[in-house]
Write an enzyme that holds these catalytic residues in place. Sequence first.
Site, PDB file in Angstrom:
ATOM      1  N   LYS A  14      27.209  38.183  42.721  1.00 21.12           N
ATOM      2  CA  LYS A  14      26.658  36.515  43.645  1.00 21.12           C
ATOM      3  C   LYS A  14      27.612  36.811  45.397  1.00 21.12           C
ATOM      4  CE  LYS A  14      31.169  34.997  42.642  1.00 21.12           C
ATOM      5  NZ  LYS A  14      31.536  36.011  40.711  1.00 21.12           N
ATOM      6  N   ARG A  89      37.148  28.036  40.898  1.00 27.39           N
ATOM      7  CA  ARG A  89      37.110  28.743  39.426  1.00 27.39           C
ATOM      8  C   ARG A  89      38.141  28.107  39.025  1.00 27.39           C
ATOM      9  NH1 ARG A  89      37.375  35.176  40.288  1.00 27.39           N
ATOM     10  NH2 ARG A  89      35.888  35.032  42.703  1.00 27.39           N
ATOM     11  N   ARG A 128      30.791  49.754  39.756  1.00 25.76           N
ATOM     12  CA  ARG A 128      31.426  49.329  41.183  1.00 25.76           C
ATOM     13  C   ARG A 128      32.281  50.249  40.701  1.00 25.76           C
ATOM     14  NH1 ARG A 128      31.567  43.239  42.085  1.00 25.76           N
ATOM     15  NH2 ARG A 128      33.632  43.479  40.983  1.00 25.76           N
ATOM     16  N   ARG A 134      38.436  49.830  42.965  1.00 28.06           N
ATOM     17  CA  ARG A 134      38.745  48.219  43.208  1.00 28.06           C
ATOM     18  C   ARG A 134      39.217  48.268  41.816  1.00 28.06           C
ATOM     19  NH1 ARG A 134      34.978  42.906  44.076  1.00 28.06           N
ATOM     20  NH2 ARG A 134      36.124  41.960  41.984  1.00 28.06           N
ATOM     21  N   ARG A 145      38.810  39.381  33.244  1.00 32.30           N
ATOM     22  CA  ARG A 145      38.119  38.588  33.994  1.00 32.30           C
ATOM     23  C   ARG A 145      37.152  37.583  33.555  1.00 32.30           C
ATOM     24  NH1 ARG A 145      37.073  43.595  37.765  1.00 32.30           N
ATOM     25  NH2 ARG A 145      35.511  41.870  39.507  1.00 32.30           N
TER      26      ARG A 145
HETATM   27  P1  ADP Z   1      34.907  38.587  40.950  1.00 34.96           P
HETATM   28  O1  ADP Z   1      33.975  37.520  41.036  1.00 34.96           O
HETATM   29  O2  ADP Z   1      33.892  40.354  40.533  1.00 34.96           O
HETATM   30  O3  ADP Z   1      35.624  38.211  39.124  1.00 34.96           O
HETATM   31  P2  ADP Z   1      36.004  38.386  43.367  1.00 34.96           P
HETATM   32  O4  ADP Z   1      35.893  39.018  44.375  1.00 34.96           O
HETATM   33  O5  ADP Z   1      35.427  37.244  43.217  1.00 34.96           O
HETATM   34  O6  ADP Z   1      35.482  39.449  42.097  1.00 34.96           O
HETATM   35  O7  ADP Z   1      37.644  37.768  42.617  1.00 34.96           O
HETATM   36  C1  ADP Z   1      38.706  39.034  42.839  1.00 34.96           C
HETATM   37  C2  ADP Z   1      39.468  38.292  42.101  1.00 34.96           C
HETATM   38  O8  ADP Z   1      40.259  37.488  43.143  1.00 34.96           O
HETATM   39  C3  ADP Z   1      39.487  37.839  41.540  1.00 34.96           C
HETATM   40  O9  ADP Z   1      39.758  38.033  40.575  1.00 34.96           O
HETATM   41  C4  ADP Z   1      41.199  36.678  41.607  1.00 34.96           C
HETATM   42  O10 ADP Z   1      42.033  37.747  41.346  1.00 34.96           O
HETATM   43  C5  ADP Z   1      40.780  36.492  43.410  1.00 34.96           C
HETATM   44  N1  ADP Z   1      40.141  34.617  43.039  1.00 34.96           N
HETATM   45  C6  ADP Z   1      38.900  34.524  44.004  1.00 34.96           C
HETATM   46  N2  ADP Z   1      39.200  33.865  44.112  1.00 34.96           N
HETATM   47  C7  ADP Z   1      39.812  33.006  43.765  1.00 34.96           C
HETATM   48  C8  ADP Z   1      39.808  31.991  43.024  1.00 34.96           C
HETATM   49  N3  ADP Z   1      39.244  30.727  43.819  1.00 34.96           N
HETATM   50  N4  ADP Z   1      40.675  31.605  42.225  1.00 34.96           N
HETATM   51  C9  ADP Z   1      41.596  32.530  42.580  1.00 34.96           C
HETATM   52  N5  ADP Z   1      41.663  32.872  42.245  1.00 34.96           N
HETATM   53  C10 ADP Z   1      40.525  33.522  42.742  1.00 34.96           C
END
Ligand code: ADP
Length: 194
Positions: A14, A89, A128, A134, A145
Site C-alpha cells: 500500500k 480499518r 523489511r 521496524r 497484524r
Molecule cells: P501495515 O499496513 O504494514 O500493518 P501501517 O504502517 O499501515 O502498517 O500501520 C502500522 C500500525 O499503525 C498498525 O499495526 C496499527 O497499530 C497502527 N495503525 C495504522 N493505521 C491505523 C488505523 N487506521 N487504525 C488503527 N491503528 C492503525
Amino acid sequence: MTRLLLIGMPGAGKGTQAERLSQAFGIPAISTGDIFRHNVKNETELGKQAKAFMDRGEYVPDSLTNALVRDRLSHQDAAAGFLLDGYPRTGEQVEELDDILLQQGNKLDAVVQLTADTDEVVRRLLGRAIEQGRADDTEEVIRRRLEVYEEQTAPLTSVYAQRGLVIMVDGLGAVEEVTERIMQALEARGLDRI
Ligand code: ADP
C-alpha cells in the site's frame, strides 16, 4: 478532485503504491501508519499513547485514530482530494469517515483493494524488518497484524463493495506493473491522472 482509499493486508504494498498514485493524481497520500510512526519517533503525546498498541500489532484505539484523521483531512492540501492509506480499518472508522465526508459535502470515488497472498506478505514484511528494523515487523507481531486485519479490516471491503466502490487489484508483480493495473482500473471508472 479524486478521493481514494487504499485497503489491503499489511505488506500488500500500500505505502509504495500510495506514493505513486499521489503523484499521478496530484493528491496527498495520507498514511495513518506513517503518522503514528512519526509521532512515536518524536515522542509526542499521541506517539506515547499509540506505541504500546503498535508494538503488539494491535490497532490504535478508534478514538485516537479518528481524531487524527479528522484533523488531517481538514488541512487545506486535502480539500481537493486525497488518498487514504491504512484508514479506515474498523467499522467505527468507516462511520467516522462517512461523517467527515458528509460534513464536507464530498464523497469517495473509489476504494482500491490491493490483494496479496499471506506467504508472500510474510516474506515481504520479514525482509523489511531486516532492512528497516521496524518494531512491529517481528514474525510474531506480523502474524498478529495479519490476524487483526482478517478479523477487523477484511470485512470492511464488503461494506464498500455494496456501495459499488471497490476495485480489486492484484498486488503481486513488479511495482510499476501494479501501479499500471491500478491506474487502468481507475481510468476505466473515469478517474484520470493529472
Ligand atoms: P501495515 O499496513 O504494514 O500493518 P501501517 O504502517 O499501515 O502498517 O500501520 C502500522 C500500525 O499503525 C498498525 O499495526 C496499527 O497499530 C497502527 N495503525 C495504522 N493505521 C491505523 C488505523 N487506521 N487504525 C488503527 N491503528 C492503525
